[in-house]
Design a protein around this motif. Structure first.
Motif, short mmCIF file in Angstrom:
data_model
loop_
_atom_site.label_atom_id
_atom_site.label_comp_id
_atom_site.label_asym_id
_atom_site.label_seq_id
_atom_site.Cartn_x
_atom_site.Cartn_y
_atom_site.Cartn_z
N ASP A 119 4.27 -4.54 -7.84
CA ASP A 119 3.64 -4.28 -9.15
C ASP A 119 2.23 -3.74 -9.00
O ASP A 119 1.48 -3.63 -9.96
N ILE A 120 1.85 -3.38 -7.77
CA ILE A 120 0.47 -2.94 -7.53
C ILE A 120 0.27 -1.52 -8.01
O ILE A 120 1.08 -0.63 -7.71
N GLY A 121 -0.80 -1.30 -8.75
CA GLY A 121 -1.32 0.00 -9.17
C GLY A 121 -0.36 1.14 -9.36
O GLY A 121 0.10 1.41 -10.49
N TRP A 122 -0.06 1.83 -8.25
CA TRP A 122 0.75 3.05 -8.29
C TRP A 122 2.12 2.83 -8.93
O TRP A 122 2.67 3.73 -9.54
N ALA A 123 2.68 1.62 -8.79
CA ALA A 123 4.04 1.36 -9.29
C ALA A 123 4.12 1.45 -10.80
O ALA A 123 5.21 1.66 -11.36
N GLN A 124 2.99 1.34 -11.49
CA GLN A 124 3.00 1.40 -12.95
C GLN A 124 3.47 2.76 -13.45
O GLN A 124 3.97 2.88 -14.57
N ALA A 132 0.83 -1.20 0.00
CA ALA A 132 0.00 0.00 0.00
C ALA A 132 0.87 1.25 0.00
O ALA A 132 1.59 1.51 0.96
N GLU A 133 0.79 2.02 -1.07
CA GLU A 133 1.49 3.29 -1.22
C GLU A 133 0.63 4.20 -2.09
O GLU A 133 -0.34 3.75 -2.71
N THR A 134 1.01 5.46 -2.17
CA THR A 134 0.47 6.32 -3.22
C THR A 134 1.53 6.50 -4.31
O THR A 134 1.21 6.63 -5.49
N LEU A 135 2.80 6.51 -3.92
CA LEU A 135 3.91 6.55 -4.88
C LEU A 135 5.10 5.77 -4.34
O LEU A 135 5.53 4.80 -4.94
N GLY A 136 5.66 6.19 -3.21
CA GLY A 136 6.83 5.53 -2.66
C GLY A 136 8.10 6.29 -2.97
O GLY A 136 8.78 6.00 -3.96
N MET A 137 8.40 7.30 -2.15
CA MET A 137 9.55 8.18 -2.41
C MET A 137 10.87 7.41 -2.47
O MET A 137 11.75 7.73 -3.27
N GLY A 142 13.74 -1.05 -14.00
CA GLY A 142 13.48 -1.68 -12.71
C GLY A 142 12.64 -2.92 -12.93
O GLY A 142 12.36 -3.30 -14.08
N PHE A 143 12.26 -3.57 -11.84
CA PHE A 143 11.45 -4.78 -11.94
C PHE A 143 10.27 -4.67 -10.98
O PHE A 143 10.37 -4.05 -9.93
N MET A 144 9.15 -5.29 -11.36
CA MET A 144 7.95 -5.26 -10.53
C MET A 144 7.36 -6.67 -10.43
O MET A 144 7.21 -7.35 -11.43
#
Length: 380
Positions: A307-312, A286-291, A321-323
């Protein structure tokens, strides 16, 4: 313009602990001042009342007040009155979504809410039951805003959906980094087989998944090490006061001997730890972005991310990078092992990660998107 930021955190020695939200505000505030505009910070929930100016930014430190009854309402009214005292000079106010701080406020200037991550959002993502009080406050708060900003498409669209808000009021603007402060002169120098994870030790950061990954990895690469950096926290699922103690219970004997926990360290020391890492791994739930993800990419590090949502919005899988899904332990093990064994791949991913941050997360670019949006809101 004169932009006011209402926030519970900001990275400054006079203030309390600050996380990614505070860092993102600091980066933006500094850039806005550099562009010739004025910024005032209204930092609530603090130990003292104080006003001072530093780096062209005006700091209004607002003391947390205690009330016999209805403090949630009365303190918000106190902040609202404080803000309104400066309404003649301020053009626009930005506030966070967390806890619905602007609920019950009657502000004299336009309000924009930035989705740093509400309790509503995180409870939905994590599948947790939300307290009715928190849901009510956040729902009331968003009603006060005339515009919304989110750091990623997923976080923005999901938040607008959860609050039943029209998506045409949403603007996606990524957090920005002061990239001139993120330089890795020798990206090929690091401690081989060293994995780094940065963030509060809390279930939603995927720390238990990372332990499971490392339990498997150390069996096939015994020289692997794993370093955690961040404050410990309680665990809502078990009632434990220490997530770190719960994590230790999940470690195999072999893994435990190769895992280190450095606790929370000064922000200025974090870059050195990132540079020492062979691979940075963030299997967050769970993140919104991840600084920390984009900070690691800015320092030419190979990142294995969720690889969840925001990581795209952050990573192009296999390019910069890898997800993987946090529960896909074998995929993480496979990717990390490949990076351990392939120096050319590490270099290529690290270089591409830096390019990605220069293209999408440079504060000198995103600052103009923010200013343009503020001007547009003020013209409505």
């Amino acid at each position: 313009m004169h932009i006011a930021y209402l926030t519970p955190e900001y990275p400054h020695p006079k203030l309390g602990n600050s996380g990614g939200m505070g860092t993102s505000i600091k980066n933006l505030a500094s850039a806005i001042v550099s562009e010739g505009h004025q910024v005032s910070l209204f930092i609530y929930g603090q130990k003292i009342d104080e006003v001072f100016t530093e780096g062209g930014v005006i700091f209004h430190v607002i003391k947390q007040k205690s009330y016999g009854y209805g403090g949630f309402f009365l303190y918000r009214k106190h902040i609202s009155r404080y803000l309104n005292r400066y309404s003649n000079t301020i053009d626009i106010i930005e506030a966070p979504d967390w806890t619905g701080i602007t609920a019950f406020m009657k502000l004299k200037k336009p309000l924009v809410i930035r989705f740093h991550g509400s309790d509503t959002y995180f409870c939905h993502i994590e599948g947790r039951l939300q307290k009715k009080k928190n849901a009510y406050f956040e729902k009331q708060a968003v009603k006060k805003a005339i515009g919304f900003i989110a750091p990623t498409t997923f976080a923005g669209e999901k938040s607008m959906e959860l609050f039943n808000l029209p998506k045409d009021k949403l603007k996606i603007i990524h957090y920005g980094l002061e990239l001139e402060k993120f330089n890795n002169a020798d990206p090929g120098t690091y401690e081989k087989y060293r994995i780094l994870n940065i963030g509060t030790l809390i279930r939603k950061k995927g720390v238990f998944q990372l332990i499971e990954v490392f339990n498997k990895l150390v069996e096939i690469e015994p020289k692997s090490t794993l370093v955690f950096i961040g404050a410990d926290s309680g665990d809502v699922h078990t009632g434990s006061t220490s997530t770190w103690e719960l994590m230790k219970d999940k470690m195999t004997v072999k893994a435990a001997a190769r895992i280190s926990y450095l606790g929370k360290i000064p922000y200025e020391e974090v870059q050195g730890q990132i540079k020492k890492a062979h691979v940075c791994v963030f299997p967050s739930l769970a993140e919104t972005l991840g600084m920390v993800t984009i900070e690691s990419m800015a320092l030419n590090k190979a990142v294995v991310n969720t690889d969840i949502g925001w990581a795209q919005d952050l990573i192009d899988h296999g390019v910069n990078g890898f997800m993987h899904h946090p529960d896909d332990f074998n995929a993480y093990v496979h990717t990390i092992k490949n990076l351990f064994d392939d120096q050319e791949l590490v270099d290529k991913i690290g270089e591409a990660g830096r390019v990605k941050t220069e293209e999408q997360f440079d504060i000198n670019k995103t600052v103009h998107q923010n200013i343009g949006y503020y001007k547009n809101i003020c013209s409505l």
